[in-house]
Design an enzyme around this catalytic site. Structure first.
Site, PDB file in Angstrom:
ATOM      1  N   TRP A   1       0.800  -1.219   0.000  1.00  0.00           N
ATOM      2  CA  TRP A   1       0.000   0.000   0.000  1.00  0.00           C
ATOM      3  C   TRP A   1       0.836   1.274   0.000  1.00  0.00           C
ATOM      4  O   TRP A   1       0.281   2.363  -0.092  1.00  0.00           O
ATOM      5  CB  TRP A   1      -0.920   0.018   1.237  1.00  0.00           C
ATOM      6  CG  TRP A   1      -0.221  -0.428   2.502  1.00  0.00           C
ATOM      7  CD1 TRP A   1      -0.320  -1.662   3.095  1.00  0.00           C
ATOM      8  CD2 TRP A   1       0.706   0.317   3.296  1.00  0.00           C
ATOM      9  NE1 TRP A   1       0.491  -1.735   4.199  1.00  0.00           N
ATOM     10  CE2 TRP A   1       1.137  -0.523   4.357  1.00  0.00           C
ATOM     11  CE3 TRP A   1       1.235   1.613   3.231  1.00  0.00           C
ATOM     12  CZ2 TRP A   1       2.048  -0.113   5.334  1.00  0.00           C
ATOM     13  CZ3 TRP A   1       2.150   2.015   4.203  1.00  0.00           C
ATOM     14  CH2 TRP A   1       2.535   1.155   5.221  1.00  0.00           C
TER      15      TRP A   1
ATOM     16  N   LYS B   1      -2.643  -9.256  -6.603  1.00  0.00           N
ATOM     17  CA  LYS B   1      -3.395  -8.969  -5.386  1.00  0.00           C
ATOM     18  C   LYS B   1      -2.820  -7.706  -4.758  1.00  0.00           C
ATOM     19  O   LYS B   1      -1.802  -7.743  -4.076  1.00  0.00           O
ATOM     20  CB  LYS B   1      -3.310 -10.104  -4.365  1.00  0.00           C
ATOM     21  CG  LYS B   1      -4.286  -9.849  -3.209  1.00  0.00           C
ATOM     22  CD  LYS B   1      -3.864 -10.453  -1.885  1.00  0.00           C
ATOM     23  CE  LYS B   1      -2.805  -9.691  -1.146  1.00  0.00           C
ATOM     24  NZ  LYS B   1      -3.212  -8.376  -0.626  1.00  0.00           N
TER      25      LYS B   1
ATOM     26  N   GLY C   1       6.687  -6.494   0.483  1.00  0.00           N
ATOM     27  CA  GLY C   1       6.069  -6.317   1.801  1.00  0.00           C
ATOM     28  C   GLY C   1       7.078  -6.623   2.886  1.00  0.00           C
ATOM     29  O   GLY C   1       8.288  -6.511   2.668  1.00  0.00           O
ATOM     30  N   SER C   2       6.581  -7.029   4.038  1.00  0.00           N
ATOM     31  CA  SER C   2       7.483  -7.203   5.180  1.00  0.00           C
ATOM     32  C   SER C   2       8.314  -8.483   5.045  1.00  0.00           C
ATOM     33  O   SER C   2       7.910  -9.442   4.386  1.00  0.00           O
ATOM     34  CB  SER C   2       6.678  -7.244   6.474  1.00  0.00           C
ATOM     35  OG  SER C   2       5.837  -8.368   6.464  1.00  0.00           O
TER      36      SER C   2
ATOM     37  N   GLU D   1      10.813  -8.545  -2.500  1.00  0.00           N
ATOM     38  CA  GLU D   1      11.293  -7.187  -2.218  1.00  0.00           C
ATOM     39  C   GLU D   1      10.765  -6.849  -0.827  1.00  0.00           C
ATOM     40  O   GLU D   1       9.591  -6.536  -0.662  1.00  0.00           O
ATOM     41  CB  GLU D   1      10.761  -6.241  -3.303  1.00  0.00           C
ATOM     42  CG  GLU D   1      11.626  -5.032  -3.489  1.00  0.00           C
ATOM     43  CD  GLU D   1      11.248  -3.923  -2.539  1.00  0.00           C
ATOM     44  OE1 GLU D   1      11.835  -3.890  -1.425  1.00  0.00           O
ATOM     45  OE2 GLU D   1      10.374  -3.134  -2.886  1.00  0.00           O
ATOM     46  N   LEU D   2      11.639  -6.976   0.183  1.00  0.00           N
ATOM     47  CA  LEU D   2      11.159  -6.971   1.566  1.00  0.00           C
ATOM     48  C   LEU D   2      11.621  -5.727   2.328  1.00  0.00           C
ATOM     49  O   LEU D   2      11.983  -4.724   1.733  1.00  0.00           O
ATOM     50  CB  LEU D   2      11.610  -8.271   2.236  1.00  0.00           C
ATOM     51  CG  LEU D   2      11.243  -9.539   1.440  1.00  0.00           C
ATOM     52  CD1 LEU D   2      11.762 -10.786   2.122  1.00  0.00           C
ATOM     53  CD2 LEU D   2       9.739  -9.639   1.209  1.00  0.00           C
TER      54      LEU D   2
ATOM     55  N   CYS E   1      10.421   1.392   1.828  1.00  0.00           N
ATOM     56  CA  CYS E   1      11.383   0.363   2.242  1.00  0.00           C
ATOM     57  C   CYS E   1      12.820   0.872   2.176  1.00  0.00           C
ATOM     58  O   CYS E   1      13.683   0.394   2.905  1.00  0.00           O
ATOM     59  CB  CYS E   1      11.206  -0.902   1.417  1.00  0.00           C
ATOM     60  SG  CYS E   1      11.230  -0.594  -0.348  1.00  0.00           S
TER      61      CYS E   1
ATOM     62  N   GLU F   1      12.218  -2.549  11.456  1.00  0.00           N
ATOM     63  CA  GLU F   1      11.919  -1.482  10.496  1.00  0.00           C
ATOM     64  C   GLU F   1      10.808  -0.579  11.038  1.00  0.00           C
ATOM     65  O   GLU F   1       9.684  -1.043  11.245  1.00  0.00           O
ATOM     66  CB  GLU F   1      11.453  -2.143   9.189  1.00  0.00           C
ATOM     67  CG  GLU F   1      11.220  -1.165   8.079  1.00  0.00           C
ATOM     68  CD  GLU F   1      10.817  -1.864   6.784  1.00  0.00           C
ATOM     69  OE1 GLU F   1      10.192  -2.938   6.847  1.00  0.00           O
ATOM     70  OE2 GLU F   1      11.125  -1.320   5.713  1.00  0.00           O
TER      71      GLU F   1
HETATM   72  P1  NAD Z   1       1.531  -6.583   6.996  1.00  0.00           P
HETATM   73  O1  NAD Z   1       2.702  -7.496   7.097  1.00  0.00           O
HETATM   74  O2  NAD Z   1       0.256  -6.947   7.640  1.00  0.00           O
HETATM   75  O3  NAD Z   1       1.182  -6.311   5.445  1.00  0.00           O
HETATM   76  C1  NAD Z   1       2.143  -5.850   4.533  1.00  0.00           C
HETATM   77  C2  NAD Z   1       1.673  -6.199   3.135  1.00  0.00           C
HETATM   78  O4  NAD Z   1       1.756  -7.590   2.956  1.00  0.00           O
HETATM   79  C3  NAD Z   1       0.207  -5.833   2.853  1.00  0.00           C
HETATM   80  O5  NAD Z   1       0.136  -5.353   1.547  1.00  0.00           O
HETATM   81  C4  NAD Z   1      -0.551  -7.146   2.960  1.00  0.00           C
HETATM   82  O6  NAD Z   1      -1.626  -7.217   2.065  1.00  0.00           O
HETATM   83  C5  NAD Z   1       0.500  -8.130   2.563  1.00  0.00           C
HETATM   84  N1  NAD Z   1       0.362  -9.410   3.251  1.00  0.00           N
HETATM   85  C6  NAD Z   1       0.307  -9.631   4.578  1.00  0.00           C
HETATM   86  N2  NAD Z   1       0.204 -10.956   4.829  1.00  0.00           N
HETATM   87  C7  NAD Z   1       0.192 -11.568   3.624  1.00  0.00           C
HETATM   88  C8  NAD Z   1       0.127 -12.923   3.205  1.00  0.00           C
HETATM   89  N3  NAD Z   1       0.062 -13.949   4.080  1.00  0.00           N
HETATM   90  N4  NAD Z   1       0.125 -13.186   1.874  1.00  0.00           N
HETATM   91  C9  NAD Z   1       0.212 -12.186   0.962  1.00  0.00           C
HETATM   92  N5  NAD Z   1       0.293 -10.899   1.302  1.00  0.00           N
HETATM   93  C10 NAD Z   1       0.298 -10.591   2.616  1.00  0.00           C
HETATM   94  O7  NAD Z   1       2.037  -5.229   7.549  1.00  0.00           O
HETATM   95  P2  NAD Z   1       1.506  -3.748   7.465  1.00  0.00           P
HETATM   96  O8  NAD Z   1       1.176  -3.301   8.839  1.00  0.00           O
HETATM   97  O9  NAD Z   1       0.504  -3.522   6.403  1.00  0.00           O
HETATM   98  O10 NAD Z   1       2.849  -3.102   7.015  1.00  0.00           O
HETATM   99  C11 NAD Z   1       3.929  -3.137   7.899  1.00  0.00           C
HETATM  100  C12 NAD Z   1       5.158  -3.732   7.360  1.00  0.00           C
HETATM  101  O11 NAD Z   1       5.038  -4.123   6.006  1.00  0.00           O
HETATM  102  C13 NAD Z   1       6.233  -2.691   7.369  1.00  0.00           C
HETATM  103  O12 NAD Z   1       6.930  -2.753   8.578  1.00  0.00           O
HETATM  104  C14 NAD Z   1       7.102  -3.036   6.219  1.00  0.00           C
HETATM  105  O13 NAD Z   1       8.145  -3.865   6.643  1.00  0.00           O
HETATM  106  C15 NAD Z   1       6.252  -3.850   5.331  1.00  0.00           C
HETATM  107  N6  NAD Z   1       5.979  -3.190   4.057  1.00  0.00           N
HETATM  108  C16 NAD Z   1       6.993  -3.142   3.184  1.00  0.00           C
HETATM  109  C17 NAD Z   1       6.809  -2.530   1.981  1.00  0.00           C
HETATM  110  C18 NAD Z   1       7.935  -2.458   0.998  1.00  0.00           C
HETATM  111  O14 NAD Z   1       7.901  -1.613   0.120  1.00  0.00           O
HETATM  112  N7  NAD Z   1       8.916  -3.346   1.080  1.00  0.00           N
HETATM  113  C19 NAD Z   1       5.581  -1.961   1.677  1.00  0.00           C
HETATM  114  C20 NAD Z   1       4.543  -2.034   2.610  1.00  0.00           C
HETATM  115  C21 NAD Z   1       4.752  -2.676   3.821  1.00  0.00           C
END
Ligand code: NAD
Length: 483
Positions: A156, A180, A233-234, A255-256, A289, A386
């Protein structure tokens, strides 16, 4: 559906170039992070919808793989132009659901269009090669083939651009996609998909699903028709998804998270470094990130650097991203507000000096003040996890070795920054910093032509440059001998 913002569309699933409700008619509420008010609804896919999306991607792939790179490129370039034409409306949606200032949303759309254009051309240069044979009359051809239907999971923070990167690279390679997007930001990604459909993308080549992330990812990753996974994502979620991908022998790009160090040496121009890094730190409310995070500053200038940084933080204008003059919007969700607040409190309890911010801003919307902490002990949670928020952590160092050791201390290895005028230090940093991207005396920009990716716990694979296309292609050897 009733309620919500009248300018915000209810978002449906995209399957076979049709915008459809979920089979079970389930939806979820999308919230404006600046007002905490309901914006609208998005469709929630169940297993039947996911199966339909995969079937659509399979038939889309059968067709798209045989469309010439030249024709693929023309469709992609039309989509990029449609995005540019529609940028004002899309930027408004992006700001409504994500919170960033609308100028940043416009810039994001511009970069997304640029990215699509770049991959459109790169697809036309996805050359194979001919390897000279040891035997006369034999040809050895190395062919590049699209890997197949791709499952793309996008976040997001740059909802439109992160989706554009994955989709553009996959389409340019001849793959189809089930994407997704993050649940928080469905409408702007739907607009991206609309641009592709309106540009003439054949049915089934791009499909969009929303819903429960863990259900969707386990279904798609284990589905035999899906051949490649790409996730941003994370680190915690990335490790789970790459383990599942490994179980099913799927290629993946991860890409974490990151925790970018910024090494500011005694010979740096302190004012320039502080101004540039404060701007980078608070962009998108620090939810990037590659956001600069751990500021490791030479002891002789650390006080001056912290003062300048804190001053820049205090003068940032927070507000609704749609209001002109806003420099920083809210965090994307209440979850992030809680997480950032807890990290700052822990650092202060452990002895960090609060120089600016350090609390929620107002009581409506997920706003958190631009925050600067100095003398932060390495035991503070924020120095290890992070923060993904508008938090700058400052420490001082005495020797080059000490600075590099701190830069490499964590398991993350995404981006790193440094300010110095010394050629020898630059050489040392280039060789010794453990990161996928190192930026010296400037900000790091994620441009389509540059590799973008991390090492260690920050993941693997690249989302930019020619490396990004490779990830969506198989290499096939064809050896032809004379009878
Ligand atoms: P979160 O881990 O709940 O979600 C992060 C993202 O991962 C969301 O888009 C969510 O839809 C997706 N996600 C979560 N669980 C998933 C699964 N089992 N399968 C597929 N997708 C899944 O965390 P949050 O509170 O939304 O964001 C916090 C953390 O996410 C941050 O600390 C950061 O590390 C990470 N993040 C990283 C980026 C990046 O550009 N690397 C972008 C957004 C969030």
């Amino acid at each position: 559906m009733a309620g919500g913002d009248q300018d915000y569309p209810d978002v449906k699933l995209l399957i076979g170039n049709e915008w459809i409700d979920a089979v079970a008619s389930k939806t979820y509420v999308v919230v404006n992070p600046a007002t905490e008010k309901e914006l609208g609804h998005a469709a929630m896919a169940s297993e039947a919808d996911l199966e339909a999306a995969v079937a659509s991607a399979v038939s889309g792939f059968e067709h798209w793989r045989d469309v010439s790179p030249y024709d693929r490129s023309a469709i992609m370039r039309r989509a990029a132009n449609l995005l540019r034409e529609r940028a004002t409306g899309i930027a408004r949606l992006l700001t409504l659901e994500q919170g960033k200032p609308v100028g940043e949303a416009m810039a994001e759309i511009g970069v997304a269009a640029d990215t699509i254009d770049w991959f459109a051309e790169e697809g036309r240069r996805a050359y194979g090669r001919v390897v000279p044979s040891r035997a006369v009359g034999t040809q050895q051809l190395v062919l590049k083939e699209p890997i197949g239907p791709v499952a793309a999971f996008t976040p997001w923070n740059f909802p439109l651009n992160q989706a554009a990167r994955k989709i553009a690279a996959a389409l340019a390679a001849g793959c189809s996609v089930v994407a997704k997007p993050a649940e928080e930001t469905p409408a702007c990604v739907a607009e991206l998909a609309k641009a592709f459909c309106d540009a003439g993308l054949p049915a089934g080549v791009l499909n969009l699903v929303f819903g429960v992330p863990s259900e969707i990812s386990s279904y798609l990753i284990s589905h035999p028709a899906i051949r490649k996974i790409s996730f941003t994502g994370s680190t915690a979620v990335g490790k789970k998804l790459s383990a599942l991908a490994g179980e099913h022998m799927k290629r993946s790009t991860m890409e974490l998270g990151g925790h970018a160090p910024v090494l500011v040496f005694a010979d740096a121009d302190v004012a320039t470094a502080a101004a540039a890094m404060a701007q980078a730190k608070f962009r998108n409310a620090g939810q990037i990130c590659i956001s600069p995070t751990r500021f490791v500053v030479h002891r002789s200038i650390s006080e001056q650097f912290a003062d300048l940084f804190a001053e820049a933080a205090r003068t940032m204008r927070l507000g609704d991203g749609l209001v002109p003059g806003t420099e920083m919007g809210p965090l994307a969700s209440e979850r992030r507000l809680q997480a950032v607040g807890a990290l700052v409190s822990d650092a202060v309890e452990q002895g960090a000096v609060l120089r600016a911010g350090g609390r929620r801003h107002g009581n409506i919307g997920y706003f958190y003040e631009p925050t600067v902490l100095s003398d932060v002990p390495t035991t503070a949670k924020a120095m290890n996890e992070e923060p993904f928020g508008p938090v700058a952590l400052i420490r001082s160092f005495d020797s080059v070795d000490e600075a590099i050791a701190e830069a490499n201390r964590l398991s993350y290895g995404l981006a790193a920054f440094a300010y110095t005028q010394s050629n020898n230090i630059v050489l040392d940093l280039s060789n010794r910093i453990q990161a996928g991207m190192v930026s010296i005396n400037g900000n790091l920009l994620a441009l389509p032509e540059l590799p973008f990716g991390g090492v260690k716990d920050s993941g693997y694979g690249s989302e930019g440059g020619s490396e990004a296309m490779e990830a969506y292609m198989n290499t096939k050897l064809v050896k032809v001998s004379r009878l």
